[in-house]
Design an enzyme around this catalytic site. Structure first.
Site, mmCIF file in Angstrom:
data_model
loop_
_atom_site.group_PDB
_atom_site.id
_atom_site.type_symbol
_atom_site.label_atom_id
_atom_site.label_comp_id
_atom_site.label_asym_id
_atom_site.label_seq_id
_atom_site.Cartn_x
_atom_site.Cartn_y
_atom_site.Cartn_z
ATOM 1 N N ARG A 12 0.857 -1.190 0.000
ATOM 2 C CA ARG A 12 0.000 0.000 0.000
ATOM 3 C C ARG A 12 0.887 1.232 0.000
ATOM 4 N NH1 ARG A 12 -1.377 4.862 2.315
ATOM 5 N NH2 ARG A 12 -0.926 3.987 4.380
ATOM 6 N N ASP A 13 1.347 1.624 1.146
ATOM 7 C CA ASP A 13 2.139 2.847 1.214
ATOM 8 C C ASP A 13 3.439 2.713 0.430
ATOM 9 O OD1 ASP A 13 2.762 5.402 1.884
ATOM 10 O OD2 ASP A 13 3.127 5.036 3.994
ATOM 11 N N HIS A 204 3.094 4.455 12.524
ATOM 12 C CA HIS A 204 3.426 4.427 11.103
ATOM 13 C C HIS A 204 4.474 5.508 10.861
ATOM 14 C CE1 HIS A 204 2.730 3.903 6.748
ATOM 15 N NE2 HIS A 204 2.973 5.208 6.702
ATOM 16 N N HIS A 206 8.046 7.190 8.794
ATOM 17 C CA HIS A 206 8.848 7.327 7.571
ATOM 18 C C HIS A 206 10.272 7.680 7.966
ATOM 19 C CE1 HIS A 206 5.668 7.251 4.345
ATOM 20 N NE2 HIS A 206 4.956 7.241 5.455
ATOM 21 N N CYS A 237 3.788 9.552 0.711
ATOM 22 C CA CYS A 237 2.446 10.032 0.369
ATOM 23 C C CYS A 237 2.499 10.946 -0.843
ATOM 24 C CB CYS A 237 1.851 10.778 1.567
ATOM 25 S SG CYS A 237 0.239 11.525 1.224
ATOM 26 N N ASN A 246 8.978 4.790 3.596
ATOM 27 C CA ASN A 246 8.680 4.239 4.911
ATOM 28 C C ASN A 246 9.971 3.757 5.575
ATOM 29 O OD1 ASN A 246 5.511 3.797 5.057
ATOM 30 N ND2 ASN A 246 6.159 3.345 2.974
#
Length: 305
Positions: A12-13, A204, A206, A237, A246
């Site tokens: 996903r990310d 979450h 980065h 993002c 990430n």
């Protein structure tokens, strides 16, 4: 104290900013590789519009290809009750209801004010629960906003404490830009923990400023039981200028050493990350993956070529 569990968010990310699409079959194979390695939970896709985030366009095809047991351990990103409806109708069991603490980023990312997303959350919770699923309160820009700068921790606490978030299973605090530092991460999690009740706390992070692993460990000290990472440090993002990848899954696993992580399993994950990055034409940002390919053969975690 044992370390935090890992959720891998590569699919996903990790894929959001990649320019090359990944075939659905490749995504499904990677899901199965990660689950077989022992990683307890995964992000596998998003209900974001495919024209705006093309790598996510086949997310429901990925869901359809997985078994119910596999889907028990997988999460889909959502931003509206309608997203939840579509995801659970396709077979998804777990959804991350995401909005930003800062209005400016929420408008850029989702197209509405934070209050509007919060007001819609009870409906999202009801749909997820009616389907027998789980739902997370996922707060982007919990530390800094690319448009407004530092975010007031009291605003984060107020959202977590808002009655409209009751019924969510977890609280995820996201350092969307990777600009947080360990002391503030630990402090915010410690401040939120009494408000979360029985909900799990998840971080979450980065690695934009090189503090991804340190921040993840700090979040754990503050009460987080799970942290997010992506193979090779992929991700970012598309609606957050200044965001980079990430925190790398390989780096987090090497630092935390969960019971399932043997040198052989680590080698499998390093190879999976290398294969994925090669297919996407991306460079690895993982220091642990680079170390695994070093010439220090006497160290048991080095992976043979």
């Amino acid at each position: 104290m044992s370390g935090p569990a890992l959720r891998d968010v590569t699919l996903r990310d990790g894929l959001q900013l990649t320019g090359k699409p990944l075939p659905t079959a490749t995504k499904v194979a990677l899901v199965r590789t990660l689950l077989a390695a022992g990683i307890p939970e995964l992000e596998i896709g998003s209900m974001a519009r495919g024209d705006l985030v093309p790598p996510m366009a086949d997310s429901l095809d990925v869901v359809a290809a997985l078994t119910p047991d596999e889907l028990d351990r997988c999460w889909i990103w959502v931003a509206t009750p309608r997203h939840v409806e579509k995801a659970v109708a396709a077979g998804a069991k777990n959804v991350q209801y995401c909005f930003s603490v800062s209005d400016a980023h929420n408008k850029a990312n989702i197209g509405r004010l934070t209050e509007d997303s919060l007001a819609a959350m009870p409906a999202a919770i009801e749909i997820a629960k009616a389907a027998g699923g789980r739902i997370q309160l996922t707060l982007a820009t919990a530390f800094t906003c690319p448009f407004d700068g530092p975010v007031d921790p009291d605003r984060v606490r107020a959202i977590v404490d808002d009655p409209r978030t009751e019924g969510s299973d977890d609280v995820v605090l996201a350092d969307t830009l990777g600009q947080a530092y360990p002391a503030e991460v630990e402090e915010l999690f410690a401040a939120v923990a009494p408000l979360a009740g029985d909900r799990r706390l998840i971080f979450h992070g980065h690695d934009t400023w090189g503090t991804g692993v340190a921040n993840s460990l700090a979040a754990h000290r503050g009460g987080a039981v799970m942290v997010d990472g992506a193979l090779g440090g992929l991700g970012g993002c598309p609606f957050a200028p200044g965001a980079s990848g990430n925190t790398a899954t390989e780096d987090l696993l090497f630092a935390t050493r969960p019971d399932y992580l043997t040198p052989a399993v680590f080698g499998t994950l390093v190879k999976a990350g290398e294969d994925l990055l090669a297919e996407l034409g991306e460079q690895s940002r993982s220091k642990a993956a680079q170390g695994a390919r070093s010439k220090a053969e006497a160290f048991g975690w080095v992976v043979a070529s």
